[in-house]
Scaffold this active site. Structure first.
Site, PDB file in Angstrom:
ATOM      1  N   GLY A 171       0.603  -0.847   0.166  1.00 35.05           N
ATOM      2  CA  GLY A 171       0.268  -0.219   0.328  1.00 35.05           C
ATOM      3  C   GLY A 171       0.802   1.237  -0.026  1.00 35.05           C
ATOM      4  N   ARG A 187       2.963  -1.703  -6.172  1.00 27.80           N
ATOM      5  CA  ARG A 187       2.927  -0.106  -6.624  1.00 27.80           C
ATOM      6  C   ARG A 187       4.654   0.169  -6.320  1.00 27.80           C
ATOM      7  NH1 ARG A 187      -1.864   2.939  -7.618  1.00 27.80           N
ATOM      8  NH2 ARG A 187      -2.720   1.379  -6.223  1.00 27.80           N
ATOM      9  N   ARG A 247      -6.279   2.729 -15.936  1.00 34.42           N
ATOM     10  CA  ARG A 247      -6.895   3.631 -13.425  1.00 34.42           C
ATOM     11  C   ARG A 247      -7.313   4.899 -14.295  1.00 34.42           C
ATOM     12  NH1 ARG A 247      -2.818   5.348 -10.338  1.00 34.42           N
ATOM     13  NH2 ARG A 247      -3.411   4.131  -8.793  1.00 34.42           N
ATOM     14  N   TYR A 290     -10.574   4.431 -12.083  1.00 33.97           N
ATOM     15  CA  TYR A 290     -10.475   5.084 -11.171  1.00 33.97           C
ATOM     16  C   TYR A 290     -10.734   6.762 -10.863  1.00 33.97           C
ATOM     17  CZ  TYR A 290      -7.849   0.820  -9.382  1.00 33.97           C
ATOM     18  OH  TYR A 290      -7.372  -0.763  -9.039  1.00 33.97           O
ATOM     19  N   CYS A 311     -14.797   3.725 -27.769  1.00 32.39           N
ATOM     20  CA  CYS A 311     -15.616   4.069 -27.879  1.00 32.39           C
ATOM     21  C   CYS A 311     -16.092   3.554 -26.606  1.00 32.39           C
ATOM     22  CB  CYS A 311     -17.161   3.371 -28.697  1.00 32.39           C
ATOM     23  SG  CYS A 311     -16.615   3.143 -30.391  1.00 32.39           S
ATOM     24  N   TYR A 340      -0.153  -1.650 -12.184  1.00 36.38           N
ATOM     25  CA  TYR A 340      -1.769  -1.683 -12.325  1.00 36.38           C
ATOM     26  C   TYR A 340      -1.638  -1.198 -14.103  1.00 36.38           C
ATOM     27  CZ  TYR A 340      -1.197  -2.840  -7.276  1.00 36.38           C
ATOM     28  OH  TYR A 340      -0.908  -3.643  -6.472  1.00 36.38           O
TER      29      TYR A 340
HETATM   30  C1  LIG Z   1      -2.468  -5.087  -4.251  1.00 39.34           C
HETATM   31  C2  LIG Z   1      -2.252  -6.021  -2.494  1.00 39.34           C
HETATM   32  C3  LIG Z   1      -1.005  -5.470  -1.967  1.00 39.34           C
HETATM   33  C4  LIG Z   1       0.175  -5.121  -2.995  1.00 39.34           C
HETATM   34  O1  LIG Z   1      -0.164  -3.383  -2.293  1.00 39.34           O
HETATM   35  P1  LIG Z   1       0.319  -2.101  -3.166  1.00 39.34           P
HETATM   36  O2  LIG Z   1      -0.429  -1.111  -3.418  1.00 39.34           O
HETATM   37  O3  LIG Z   1       0.514  -2.176  -4.871  1.00 39.34           O
HETATM   38  O4  LIG Z   1       1.355  -1.507  -2.643  1.00 39.34           O
HETATM   39  C5  LIG Z   1      -0.349  -6.384  -0.857  1.00 39.34           C
HETATM   40  N1  LIG Z   1      -1.374  -6.772  -0.718  1.00 39.34           N
HETATM   41  C6  LIG Z   1      -2.278  -7.570  -0.999  1.00 39.34           C
HETATM   42  C7  LIG Z   1      -3.750  -8.366   0.395  1.00 39.34           C
HETATM   43  C8  LIG Z   1      -2.704  -7.111  -2.276  1.00 39.34           C
HETATM   44  O5  LIG Z   1      -4.077  -7.371  -2.167  1.00 39.34           O
END
Ligand SMILES: *Cc1c(COP(=O)(O)O)cnc(C)c1O
Length: 404
Positions: A233, A271, A307, A311, A338, A367
């Protein structure tokens, strides 16, 4: 990745040259950026000595995955396909964790057979299914249990995963009940508490809250977890405004946490490892003049890079050859599909562009290709890996013949 005079370079290679040779749309990754990101991540968390499992779903390219393995990472997988590919890329089973709310019995059986480090279960039904399959194989299987910490990650709602209304993980009550159940089982062994509260997190507060929730539940359970899997994350600086997550600070909080609990930390970054390594190069097919803005119609579309459509994510766009001009009208960069959501960015005062010019959409390493599709029966793009002046085709554009 830098301009030298007017030309944009990826490592030692002129990007406009790549566009001409390999044609567009074209994904290009920088090996140097990849290794920098991994080494930086390791350095920031050095005092913790974590197991770093790359989140394969963010970019499952086979060759990138094997480079990531060579740079020392394991894998976090969410399907049997990703698990097979990680093993094929040479990642050792004892560095692989398996997440996801809907693992099928086929997927669980395969994971048990391959003796991966942890299957991180996300429901009572899944725990029972793993136990049943372990029993059939007369094995004792190591599992993790994913907690839903009910923590707001303060990110886009579409990529938030740690609140109680999200489908991920189990509640505190279920978590505590399942610990008691698993303790009595002869076929499953609870080794890990896992969490993952969302993606593109740029502030430490949600992580601090999450750690507090973990302390509370570990104290309540009086259980010794061999691993705490904190998920991924970690956000990146899409806007190029030096808005980064402070990993040092995160590391400091985890070190405090570790003063109370003797456990091994696992991370699952996606990411932050690959996001800024990739560019999507595209050529302008047409420029359509409007009253208030001009539409820059690209040969890349939402099927290549989803993306923005999915999003409403904003990614910088840059010209591959710089001129010292400014367009009077705003530009709206769109694809040929389209759908009205098939647009990438609206930008004022961009340099003047002409039909056939090349541009690049930035920070598409995570992604990007992973979410691409054949919508409108468009072939998937070529992917290149650039290392110094070396160019490697790591995915070859699908041929129309294959598609039709
Ligand atoms: C998608 C995901 C990640 C990776 O998240 P990032 O934001 O790309 O670092 C890690 N663990 C789980 C369980 C995920 O679903």
């Amino acid at each position: 990745m830098i301009y030298k005079k007017k030309d944009f370079f990826i490592e030692k290679v002129k990007a406009s040259k790549l566009a001409k040779i390999y044609s567009t749309p074209l994904y290009c990754y920088s090996y140097q950026k990849l290794s920098e990101n991994i080494n930086y991540f390791k350095k920031m968390f050095k005092s913790i000595d974590p197991l770093i499992c790359f989140s394969v779903k963010s970019n499952p390219n086979k060759i990138l995955l094997s480079e990531i393995r060579k740079l020392g990472l394991g894998a976090d997988v969410v399907s049997i396909g990703e698990l097979m590919r990680s093993l094929k890329a040479g990642i050792k089973p004892n560095k692989i964790v398996f997440s996801g709310v809907g693992k099928t019995s086929k997927e669980i059986s395969y994971a048990i057979q391959k003796k991966i480090l942890l299957i991180n279960a996300e429901s009572k039904s899944e725990v029972l299914e793993i136990e049943k399959l372990a029993k059939a194989k007369k094995r004792k299987v190591d599992i993790g249990l994913r907690l839903n910490p009910n923590t707001d990650a303060k990110t886009l709602s579409q990529i938030s995963t740690g609140k109680k209304e999200n489908k991920f993980g189990v509640s505190e009550k279920t978590f505590l009940n399942l610990i008691d159940y698993i303790k009595k089982s002869n076929f499953i062994n609870l080794k890990c508490l896992s969490v993952h509260i969302g993606s593109q997190i740029l502030n430490n507060k949600p992580y601090e809250k999450m750690l507090k929730v973990l302390e509370k539940i570990i104290d309540k359970s009086e259980y010794n977890f061999e691993y705490i899997d904190l998920g991924g994350g970690m956000g990146i600086d899409y806007e190029n405004k030096n808005k980064n997550l402070d990993l040092k600070k995160y590391s400091f909080h985890i070190n405090n946490f570790l003063k109370r609990y003797k456990t091994k930390i696992i991370f699952e970054p996606g990411r932050s490892i690959v996001g800024n390594t990739g560019l999507l190069i595209s050529q302008i097919i047409y420029i359509k003049e409007g009253d208030n803005k001009n539409f820059i119609i690209l040969d890349a579309a939402m099927n290549d890079f989803m993306r923005p459509a999915l999003y409403n994510a904003k990614h910088r766009i840059i010209p591959l050859i710089k001129t010292n001009t400014r367009s009077k009208k705003a530009y709206e960069f769109v694809g040929p599909i389209c759908e009205s959501t098939d647009k990438f960015l609206t930008k004022k005062k961009f340099q003047k562009l002409k039909e056939k010019d090349f541009i690049a959409i930035c920070d598409v390493g995570a992604y990007g290709m992973a979410l691409s599709s054949n919508y409108n029966l468009r072939p998937k793009a070529t992917e290149l890996l650039i290392k110094n002046s070396k160019i490697q085709i790591i995915y070859k554009r699908q041929s129309l013949k294959d598609l039709i």
